[in-house]
Design an enzyme around this catalytic site. Structure first.
Site, mmCIF file in Angstrom:
data_model
loop_
_atom_site.group_PDB
_atom_site.id
_atom_site.type_symbol
_atom_site.label_atom_id
_atom_site.label_comp_id
_atom_site.label_asym_id
_atom_site.label_seq_id
_atom_site.Cartn_x
_atom_site.Cartn_y
_atom_site.Cartn_z
ATOM 1 N N GLY A 16 4.348 -48.181 -49.733
ATOM 2 C CA GLY A 16 5.715 -47.865 -49.073
ATOM 3 C C GLY A 16 7.154 -47.432 -50.160
ATOM 4 O O GLY A 16 6.770 -48.761 -51.086
ATOM 5 N N ARG A 77 0.065 -42.656 -50.870
ATOM 6 C CA ARG A 77 -1.386 -43.422 -51.000
ATOM 7 C C ARG A 77 -2.387 -42.982 -51.828
ATOM 8 O O ARG A 77 -2.194 -41.945 -51.806
ATOM 9 C CB ARG A 77 -1.403 -44.137 -49.448
ATOM 10 C CG ARG A 77 0.039 -44.331 -48.997
ATOM 11 C CD ARG A 77 0.267 -45.613 -48.184
ATOM 12 N NE ARG A 77 1.316 -45.467 -46.848
ATOM 13 C CZ ARG A 77 1.789 -47.230 -47.086
ATOM 14 N NH1 ARG A 77 1.320 -47.643 -47.664
ATOM 15 N NH2 ARG A 77 2.855 -46.813 -46.848
ATOM 16 N N ASP A 108 1.527 -55.491 -51.124
ATOM 17 C CA ASP A 108 0.208 -55.985 -51.118
ATOM 18 C C ASP A 108 -1.033 -55.567 -51.626
ATOM 19 O O ASP A 108 -2.092 -55.447 -52.731
ATOM 20 C CB ASP A 108 -0.286 -57.127 -50.276
ATOM 21 C CG ASP A 108 -0.342 -56.230 -48.666
ATOM 22 O OD1 ASP A 108 0.260 -54.999 -49.248
ATOM 23 O OD2 ASP A 108 -0.566 -56.906 -48.188
ATOM 24 N N THR A 131 8.456 -53.608 -51.707
ATOM 25 C CA THR A 131 8.433 -53.701 -50.332
ATOM 26 C C THR A 131 8.873 -54.361 -49.537
ATOM 27 O O THR A 131 9.896 -55.496 -49.917
ATOM 28 C CB THR A 131 6.484 -53.894 -49.752
ATOM 29 O OG1 THR A 131 6.471 -54.064 -48.505
ATOM 30 C CG2 THR A 131 6.377 -55.198 -50.254
ATOM 31 N N ASP A 133 8.757 -55.202 -47.070
ATOM 32 C CA ASP A 133 8.609 -56.024 -45.836
ATOM 33 C C ASP A 133 8.656 -57.543 -46.160
ATOM 34 O O ASP A 133 8.203 -58.756 -45.614
ATOM 35 C CB ASP A 133 7.094 -55.240 -45.370
ATOM 36 C CG ASP A 133 6.718 -53.956 -44.677
ATOM 37 O OD1 ASP A 133 7.624 -54.421 -44.584
ATOM 38 O OD2 ASP A 133 5.641 -54.055 -44.631
ATOM 39 N N ASP A 135 6.744 -59.665 -47.602
ATOM 40 C CA ASP A 135 5.019 -60.714 -47.219
ATOM 41 C C ASP A 135 4.479 -60.322 -48.519
ATOM 42 O O ASP A 135 3.529 -60.494 -48.555
ATOM 43 C CB ASP A 135 4.417 -58.810 -46.408
ATOM 44 C CG ASP A 135 4.272 -58.159 -46.951
ATOM 45 O OD1 ASP A 135 4.905 -58.109 -47.553
ATOM 46 O OD2 ASP A 135 2.921 -57.711 -45.874
ATOM 47 N N ARG A 177 4.666 -54.880 -40.620
ATOM 48 C CA ARG A 177 4.271 -54.654 -39.762
ATOM 49 C C ARG A 177 2.929 -55.543 -39.353
ATOM 50 O O ARG A 177 2.865 -56.009 -38.330
ATOM 51 C CB ARG A 177 3.054 -54.295 -40.894
ATOM 52 C CG ARG A 177 2.725 -51.865 -39.609
ATOM 53 C CD ARG A 177 1.560 -51.471 -40.666
ATOM 54 N NE ARG A 177 2.293 -51.741 -42.293
ATOM 55 C CZ ARG A 177 2.246 -51.304 -43.407
ATOM 56 N NH1 ARG A 177 1.622 -50.203 -43.242
ATOM 57 N NH2 ARG A 177 1.951 -51.390 -44.302
HETATM 58 P P1 ATP Z 1 3.831 -51.289 -48.308
HETATM 59 O O1 ATP Z 1 3.427 -53.238 -47.914
HETATM 60 O O2 ATP Z 1 4.384 -50.554 -48.619
HETATM 61 O O3 ATP Z 1 2.670 -50.816 -47.013
HETATM 62 P P2 ATP Z 1 0.834 -51.036 -50.772
HETATM 63 O O4 ATP Z 1 1.709 -51.426 -51.648
HETATM 64 O O5 ATP Z 1 0.640 -52.378 -49.663
HETATM 65 O O6 ATP Z 1 3.082 -51.207 -49.489
HETATM 66 P P3 ATP Z 1 -1.076 -49.463 -49.280
HETATM 67 O O7 ATP Z 1 -0.751 -48.179 -49.036
HETATM 68 O O8 ATP Z 1 -1.480 -50.595 -48.702
HETATM 69 O O9 ATP Z 1 0.674 -50.264 -49.620
HETATM 70 O O10 ATP Z 1 -1.569 -49.402 -50.986
HETATM 71 C C1 ATP Z 1 -0.743 -48.932 -52.138
HETATM 72 C C2 ATP Z 1 -2.490 -47.553 -52.691
HETATM 73 O O11 ATP Z 1 -2.631 -48.841 -53.123
HETATM 74 C C3 ATP Z 1 -3.206 -47.621 -52.148
HETATM 75 O O12 ATP Z 1 -2.973 -46.514 -51.018
HETATM 76 C C4 ATP Z 1 -4.857 -47.288 -52.841
HETATM 77 O O13 ATP Z 1 -4.201 -46.349 -53.422
HETATM 78 C C5 ATP Z 1 -4.190 -49.053 -53.284
HETATM 79 N N1 ATP Z 1 -4.811 -49.900 -52.683
HETATM 80 C C6 ATP Z 1 -4.560 -50.869 -52.052
HETATM 81 N N2 ATP Z 1 -5.586 -51.442 -51.051
HETATM 82 C C7 ATP Z 1 -6.749 -51.263 -52.592
HETATM 83 C C8 ATP Z 1 -7.578 -52.020 -53.092
HETATM 84 N N3 ATP Z 1 -8.918 -52.584 -51.816
HETATM 85 N N4 ATP Z 1 -8.714 -51.370 -53.748
HETATM 86 C C9 ATP Z 1 -8.284 -50.060 -54.544
HETATM 87 N N5 ATP Z 1 -7.022 -49.550 -53.824
HETATM 88 C C10 ATP Z 1 -6.458 -49.919 -53.166
#
Ligand code: ATP
Length: 328
Positions: A16, A77, A108, A131, A133, A135, A177
């Site tokens: 995000g 993503r 995360d 982020t 959030d 978190d 969330r």
């Molecule tokens: P936000 O907190 O704003 O949602 P985020 O970084 O947590 O941001 P995610 O959609 O959870 O957003 O993760 C972003 C991208 O990181 C995913 O689309 C994926 O490509 C990669 N990713 C997340 N988890 C994994 C995992 N366990 N293994 C490999 N790649 C991952």
């Protein structure tokens, strides 16, 4: 720790988007240049890494972005990056560009991906917490959180004007969330009647009692803030439950949604992002890898990514208590 000298850094934003990501990219590029390193922008996060959407960045490419929301490198993503084949493609593209270090700006999930990638291929990476959030452990604040709180408070101030004029009870849903940081901060900052967050369940009876006692105290307005992932449901769901107990109340629901993700970053977020961008590059130069850089008590701190993503950062007990005291 990595022994190979860093010569070419790849930087990207993932997950995000959050206000201040541009400021972080700018700081990474400018500090890399300061230390005579090359830097490449990877567009659309892991998706661009897999699709080879990678371009060299110069200082000039990051002018006039410090004050802009969103991320000029774009974010995405990537389902493919979750697969070993996808990560191998990403690795091949990075080596074809001679990129031997990474800075990932994201939440995360993005940091989890970076940790896995480092374990598999050994390219040193440093995460910057981006982020709204808030978190992630290992930092007092994530980039974008302060701006999102300010946006939420400004919106709630406006909602309060109409709530008072029409004697309405408003349920305002904010983002978060699995974490109630924005909700609690906006609850304190906007004088909410109650704040409902995912980490704690407030029985509906408690909320009804609170609203009734506020009615007795002749409170002019009633705004209830609900974090989107609240244990008792979202704002719409809760408003419907409350309506059954208080049929005479004129109830409205506003979901702030994605507007909390946009806008020019606050001074706090710009400064935080700038500090973290420089610290990420300096960390890589000093041999750090698989860590997230954060600020704790105004000091730069490097925390193993594994710890930053696993430790559940909790809403400060005092903040929750303060929100409750002030809502009477
Ligand atoms: P936000 O907190 O704003 O949602 P985020 O970084 O947590 O941001 P995610 O959609 O959870 O957003 O993760 C972003 C991208 O990181 C995913 O689309 C994926 O490509 C990669 N990713 C997340 N988890 C994994 C995992 N366990 N293994 C490999 N790649 C991952």
């Amino acid at each position: 720790m990595s022994n190979n000298p860093i010569t070419r850094i790849g930087v990207f934003t993932s997950g995000g988007d959050a206000p201040g990501m541009n400021a972080a990219i700018r700081a990474v590029v400018r500090s890399a240049k300061y230390y005579n390193l090359e830097v490449y922008g990877i567009y659309r996060g892991y998706e661009g890494m897999i699709q080879n959407d990678i371009k060299k960045l110069e200082n000039i490419n990051v002018g006039y972005i410090l004050e802009r929301g969103g991320t000029f490198l774009k974010s995405a993503r990537s389902a493919e990056f979750r697969t070993p084949e996808g990560r191998k493609k990403a690795y091949d593209n990075l080596t074809a560009h001679n990129i031997n270090a990474l800075v990932v700006i994201g939440g995360d999930g993005s940091l989890t991906g970076a940790h896995l990638f480092y374990k598999e291929f050994g390219i040193p990476s440093i995460g910057i917490p981006g982020t709204i959030d808030n978190d992630l452990s290992g930092t007092d604040s994530t980039i974008g959180y302060d701006t999102a709180c300010n946006t939420a408070i400004q919106a709630i101030d406006k909602i309060r004007d109409t709530a008072v004029s029409h004697d309405r009870l408003f349920f305002v849903e904010v983002m978060g969330r699995d974490a109630g940081f924005i909700a609690v901060n906006a609850g304190i900052g906007s004088g909410a009647a109650a704040t409902l967050i995912p980490e704690r369940k407030m029985p509906i009876e408690t909320l009804i009692e609170r609203l009734k006692s506020r009615a007795k105290a002749k409170k002019q307005s009633n705004i209830v803030i609900v974090a989107e992932g609240g244990k008792s449901g979202g704002a719409l769901e809760i408003s419907q439950k409350v309506k059954k107990f208080l049929p005479n109340y004129d109830i409205r629901v506003t979901i702030l949604g994605h507007l909390q993700r946009g806008g020019s970053p606050t001074s706090f977020d710009r400064t935080l992002a700038s500090k973290l961008g420089v610290a990420a590059v300096e960390g890589l130069i000093n041999g750090k890898a698989d860590v997230m850089v954060g600020v704790i008590n105004n000091k730069i701190v490097y925390t193993p990514i594994k710890k930053a993503i696993v430790d559940d950062k909790e809403v400060d007990e005092d903040d929750f208590r303060i929100a409750k005291i002030l809502s009477q």
